[in-house]
Design a protein around this motif. Structure first.
Motif, mmCIF file in Angstrom:
data_model
loop_
_atom_site.group_PDB
_atom_site.id
_atom_site.type_symbol
_atom_site.label_atom_id
_atom_site.label_comp_id
_atom_site.label_asym_id
_atom_site.label_seq_id
_atom_site.Cartn_x
_atom_site.Cartn_y
_atom_site.Cartn_z
ATOM 1 N N VAL A 88 0.827 -1.208 0.000
ATOM 2 C CA VAL A 88 0.000 0.000 0.000
ATOM 3 C C VAL A 88 0.864 1.261 0.000
ATOM 4 C CG1 VAL A 88 -1.781 1.222 1.313
ATOM 5 C CG2 VAL A 88 -1.779 -1.276 1.235
ATOM 6 N N PRO A 91 1.368 8.290 1.240
ATOM 7 C CA PRO A 91 2.023 9.545 0.859
ATOM 8 C C PRO A 91 2.579 10.301 2.068
ATOM 9 C CG PRO A 91 -0.156 9.356 -0.157
ATOM 10 C CD PRO A 91 -0.039 8.242 0.827
ATOM 11 N N GLY A 92 3.735 10.884 1.893
ATOM 12 C CA GLY A 92 4.309 11.759 2.926
ATOM 13 C C GLY A 92 5.054 11.015 4.024
ATOM 14 N N VAL A 93 4.805 9.713 4.159
ATOM 15 C CA VAL A 93 5.483 8.956 5.203
ATOM 16 C C VAL A 93 6.737 8.314 4.604
ATOM 17 C CG1 VAL A 93 5.309 7.028 6.826
ATOM 18 C CG2 VAL A 93 3.331 8.491 6.406
ATOM 19 N N GLN B 438 -4.622 1.136 3.983
ATOM 20 C CA GLN B 438 -3.463 1.759 4.638
ATOM 21 C C GLN B 438 -3.388 1.362 6.109
ATOM 22 O OE1 GLN B 438 -4.310 5.869 3.720
ATOM 23 N NE2 GLN B 438 -2.701 5.956 2.156
ATOM 24 N N CYS B 442 -0.400 -0.896 7.971
ATOM 25 C CA CYS B 442 0.356 -0.426 9.145
ATOM 26 C C CYS B 442 0.197 -1.391 10.312
ATOM 27 C CB CYS B 442 -0.119 0.953 9.582
ATOM 28 S SG CYS B 442 0.259 2.245 8.399
ATOM 29 N N ILE B 447 1.995 -1.742 13.999
ATOM 30 C CA ILE B 447 1.751 -0.364 14.436
ATOM 31 C C ILE B 447 0.288 -0.246 14.855
ATOM 32 C CG2 ILE B 447 1.804 2.046 13.702
ATOM 33 C CD1 ILE B 447 3.888 1.120 11.548
ATOM 34 N N GLU B 449 -3.440 0.979 15.767
ATOM 35 C CA GLU B 449 -4.312 1.760 14.894
ATOM 36 C C GLU B 449 -4.150 3.271 15.099
ATOM 37 O OE1 GLU B 449 -8.514 0.738 15.010
ATOM 38 O OE2 GLU B 449 -8.440 0.906 12.828
ATOM 39 N N LEU B 455 0.679 8.433 12.134
ATOM 40 C CA LEU B 455 1.752 8.326 11.146
ATOM 41 C C LEU B 455 1.273 8.825 9.780
ATOM 42 C CD1 LEU B 455 4.657 6.976 11.007
ATOM 43 C CD2 LEU B 455 3.506 5.007 10.006
ATOM 44 N N ILE B 456 0.096 8.376 9.397
ATOM 45 C CA ILE B 456 -0.446 8.760 8.083
ATOM 46 C C ILE B 456 -0.734 10.264 8.043
ATOM 47 C CG2 ILE B 456 -2.413 8.452 6.513
ATOM 48 C CD1 ILE B 456 -2.538 5.503 7.607
ATOM 49 N N GLY B 459 2.387 12.259 7.899
ATOM 50 C CA GLY B 459 2.905 12.208 6.536
ATOM 51 C C GLY B 459 2.174 13.199 5.642
ATOM 52 N N PHE B 460 0.871 13.249 5.826
ATOM 53 C CA PHE B 460 0.032 14.165 5.054
ATOM 54 C C PHE B 460 0.414 15.631 5.321
ATOM 55 C CE2 PHE B 460 -3.964 16.667 5.124
ATOM 56 C CZ PHE B 460 -4.350 16.538 3.806
ATOM 57 N N ARG B 462 3.393 16.733 6.288
ATOM 58 C CA ARG B 462 4.847 16.877 6.374
ATOM 59 C C ARG B 462 5.368 18.215 5.856
ATOM 60 N NH1 ARG B 462 9.528 14.170 3.686
ATOM 61 N NH2 ARG B 462 8.096 14.175 1.947
#
Lengths: 252, 489
Positions: A88, A91-93, B438, B442, B447, B449, B455-456, B459-460, B462
């Protein structure tokens, strides 16, 4: 290590697995082969604990524990790893960030000290070289814009870092050219060991030229219909699933 | 400066800022509170309490007269829903709580609040301050504060409370106060002009690069100045300053209505970087309580080649109404807006920016990341205006929304007005959801929930987190995780 007894499972109310039995001991690599729609991926997801894959009967025992009673993350932390057929994109990670989070989650679970950034980078450097993964890939967002081969290599890197007790590889060989296939095979072989069990799920025999399994099972219509040594894979290659007297399923 | 020194300096400045407020504000106002309600006498009371000069009282009263005429001008265009506010019911001036009214120890503090402090890794002593526990010696080292005060003074940098600036530097305050956000600007800014309680003042002289991050941190808020804050920052020609505002720790405040004003002025070749982390009490899961945060923030690039950069992480408050803006007057001046707005449960945020291009070759960049969970609503509202003389102006806007669950909403409302044919304006927008795939991926890697969501989302966000000063960025990442707790599953 893994013992599956009379496993029945449905997806959306539709039975997919119909009384599957399978036992894998530590130190063994088993291959599960079967035509499309035979329930291979369902088996992988049931072991990993994915939502929507409902177990209606039977049991799965992992290291003498009831695997089905554990949450997805607890299974992972106690050493169950699934290499995805379709990894999967997140994005960004950054790939390195993701890996570090996963590895530290497992270490924390085992009561070990979490790695700091420097320790972790050293470890990654060691492992990724063997898989032909360059540093640039580690800095990119996880799986985003990766080629098929890169994604699978990244799965192998995760497996190498997480050092699972039970690794399930769900058609990891699909869509790979011969070079990438070789990398994946090397990754699997490097991890073979007396403490580790592996379940290699595949449609084709070609991966098994590079990863010689201890046992081969043929899955059809939700149950193991035949088991044998590595020679069985070659037999399948020659005669096809139909040659075993198996009807190709509707989904094939 | 090494990272370590930097961190030490940062900490020291925080303490210094705390000292400042301890003496500059709290001790001045030991007396009583004004009764609830707002009239001319309330304003005279506030002004007298603060020992203000006549011109400032006159300015406040002028604002008040204007505000009275604005009765029908309370903004209704934002995508926000709340019951009418009774402005006569609020208290506009209250002395800090006396020690006998405060909790005696952390044992008397809401355990939920303590749990969050724990997760953020806030030291015990600071937990006590944040929770308003009556403690004696709050700040560690007077000598460190003095060192930094001396160092800043040596360079000619003024960093103090605005009350103190009114007394010590009246010419500067009188010259610049209201020069970017006039007293008549909008309903909430006008109210603020009439009743503002305190805030920060910064002046950086010509050619001086402020060597440390100036920070109000949370200590300023601990003294209850948050309600009607007024901040003024002036960067003289060729100077640079980075200012941090706010706190990652959740703040309780019995004042529901907050209306702050922040004005920034950057002269020729000057640069101001303004970073905010806002985590006021958002109300409970059903939307009860919570701060109404109506903020007017605006910076003016008055000179050529000036630059103003806003970075905000908005996670708190029941209602956020906030559009940090840049007026790009000087030729070649640059405006930036980087924003993360997270809403959960019943929170509502309507936030964005205005970039007004007046000078030639002015440039602006907008990066907005909105994250909505629970039953919340998150709206980006932004204006890019190119004036006729802004030849060669450029803007790039990127506006991304991330939805968690199926009961929240994300909205994007861009306004683009271009009156110069040579200008180039670009707008990109995306909306996405955290997918089940996703999360499963993870979780299969061990990882949990909630960590996976964090984390997600990190990342979004960042691109925006990268704009924050280092120490703030680490805390902000933790804050993102905590803000979204309970949003999945």
């Amino acid at each position: 290590m893994l013992k599956i007894d009379n496993l029945h499972a449905s997806v959306d109310g539709k039975p997919i697995l119909n009384g599957l039995d399978l036992e894998v001991h530590a130190g063994e690599v088993h291959a599960v082969m079967g035509p499309n729609g035979s329930g291979k991926s369902t088996l992988a997801y049931v072991i990993a604990g994915r939502e929507g894959y409902e177990v209606t009967d039977g049991s799965v025992t992992y290291r003498s524990e009831d695997l089905l009673a554990m949450s997805v993350e607890d299974r992972a932390k106690s050493g169950v790893f699934l290499a995805f057929q379709y990894p999967v994109e997140i994005p960004g990670v950054g790939s390195a960030t993701f890996l570090k989070t996963a590895v530290n989650a497992a270490r924390k679970h085992r009561g070990e000290k979490e790695y700091d950034a420097m320790e972790f980078l050293r470890l990654v450097k060691e492992k990724r070289a063997a898989l032909g993964i360059d540093d640039g890939m580690m800095r990119r967002a996880l799986n985003v814009g990766f080629s098929g081969g890169e994604k699978k290599r990244n799965e192998m890197l995760q497996m190498a870092l997480l050092e699972p007790a039970l690794a399930v590889l769900d058609e990891t060989d699909s869509g790979l050219d011969i070079d990438a296939l070789k990398v994946v095979a090397d990754g699997i072989n490097a991890l073979r060991g007396p403490e580790r069990a592996m379940l290699v799920i595949t449609h084709y025999q070609r991966l098994l030229d590079h990863v010689v399994p201890d046992r081969v099972h043929v899955l059809a219509q939700g149950r193991i219909v035949r088991s044998g040594g590595s020679g069985l894979a070659h037999e399948l290659e020659r005669s096809g699933y139909a040659g075993l007297g198996l009807e190709p399923s509707a989904a094939a | 400066m090494s990272a370590q020194q930097d961190a030490a300096a940062h900490q020291a400045v925080e303490s210094y800022a705390g000292e400042r407020y301890k003496y500059g504000f709290v001790t001045d106002v030991e007396a009583d509170s004004a009764p609830p309600g707002l009239d001319r006498d309330t304003i005279r009371f506030i002004s007298a309490k603060k020992g203000e000069p006549e011109w400032l009282l006159a300015w406040r009263l002028k604002a008040f007269e204007r505000w009275l005429e604005m009765e029908d001008e309370e903004p209704a265009w934002a995508k926000l829903h709340y019951p009418p506010i009774d402005y006569q019911d609020a208290c506009y001036y209250s002395a800090p709580k006396s020690d006998s009214d405060r909790p005696k120890s952390l044992d008397e503090v809401d355990p939920e609040l303590l749990r969050t402090y724990e997760k953020l890794g806030i030291p015990l002593q600071e937990q006590e301050m944040l929770a308003g526990v009556a403690v004696d010696a709050v700040f560690d080292s007077v000598s460190v504060a003095t060192t930094f005060k001396d160092k800043l003074a040596e360079m000619g940098i003024i960093f103090c409370s605005i009350s103190e600036a009114v007394k010590e530097h009246p010419d500067l305050v009188q010259r610049w106060l209201g020069s970017v956000v006039p007293y008549s600007d909008n309903f909430f800014a006008t109210l603020n002009s009439a009743v503002f309680t305190d805030g920060s003042f910064v002046y950086v002289p010509k050619g001086v690069r402020c060597p440390m991050e100036l920070s109000t941190y949370f200590r300023i808020n601990a003294a209850n100045t948050g309600q009607f804050e007024r901040t003024l920052i002036i960067a003289d020609e060729g100077s640079y300053v980075s200012y941090l505002e706010g706190c990652t720790a959740p703040m309780r405040d019995e004042n529901q209505l907050h209306a702050a004003v922040v004005e920034l002025v950057a002269l020729d070749d000057a640069e101001i970087k303004y970073s905010t982390v806002q985590n006021w009490y958002p109300g409970d899961a059903d939307g009860k309580g919570g701060i109404y945060n109506f903020v007017t923030k605006r910076g003016a690039c008055r000179g050529a080649n000036a630059k103003i950069s806003w970075t905000q992480v908005e996670t708190g408050s029941a209602i956020t109404w906030k559009y940090p803006s840049c007026i790009l007057q000087g030729d070649n001046s640059v405006g930036e807006f980087y924003s993360i707005a997270i809403t959960n449960n019943r929170q509502q945020a309507d936030t964005g920016t205005k970039m007004v291009h007046i000078g030639r070759n002015t440039r602006s960049r907008i990066v907005s990341k909105g994250i909505a969970a629970g039953r919340s609503d998150s709206t980006y509202r932004g204006l890019v205006r190119i004036q006729p003389k802004a030849a060669g102006a450029r803007n790039h806007t990127q506006c991304d929304s991330l939805l968690i669950g199926a009961t929240c909403g994300a909205h994007t409302v861009p306004y683009i007005e271009s009156r110069n044919p040579t200008a180039r304006v670009e707008h990109e927008a995306t909306t996405s959801k955290i997918s089940e795939d996703q999360l499963f991926y993870c979780r299969q890697r061990g990882i949990d929930e909630e960590d996976a969501v964090a984390l997600i989302v990190n990342g979004f966000c960042r691109e925006v987190l990268q704009e924050l000063p280092m120490e703030f960025a680490v805390e902000a990442q933790k804050l993102v995780a905590i803000s979204l707790e309970g949003s999945v599953g």
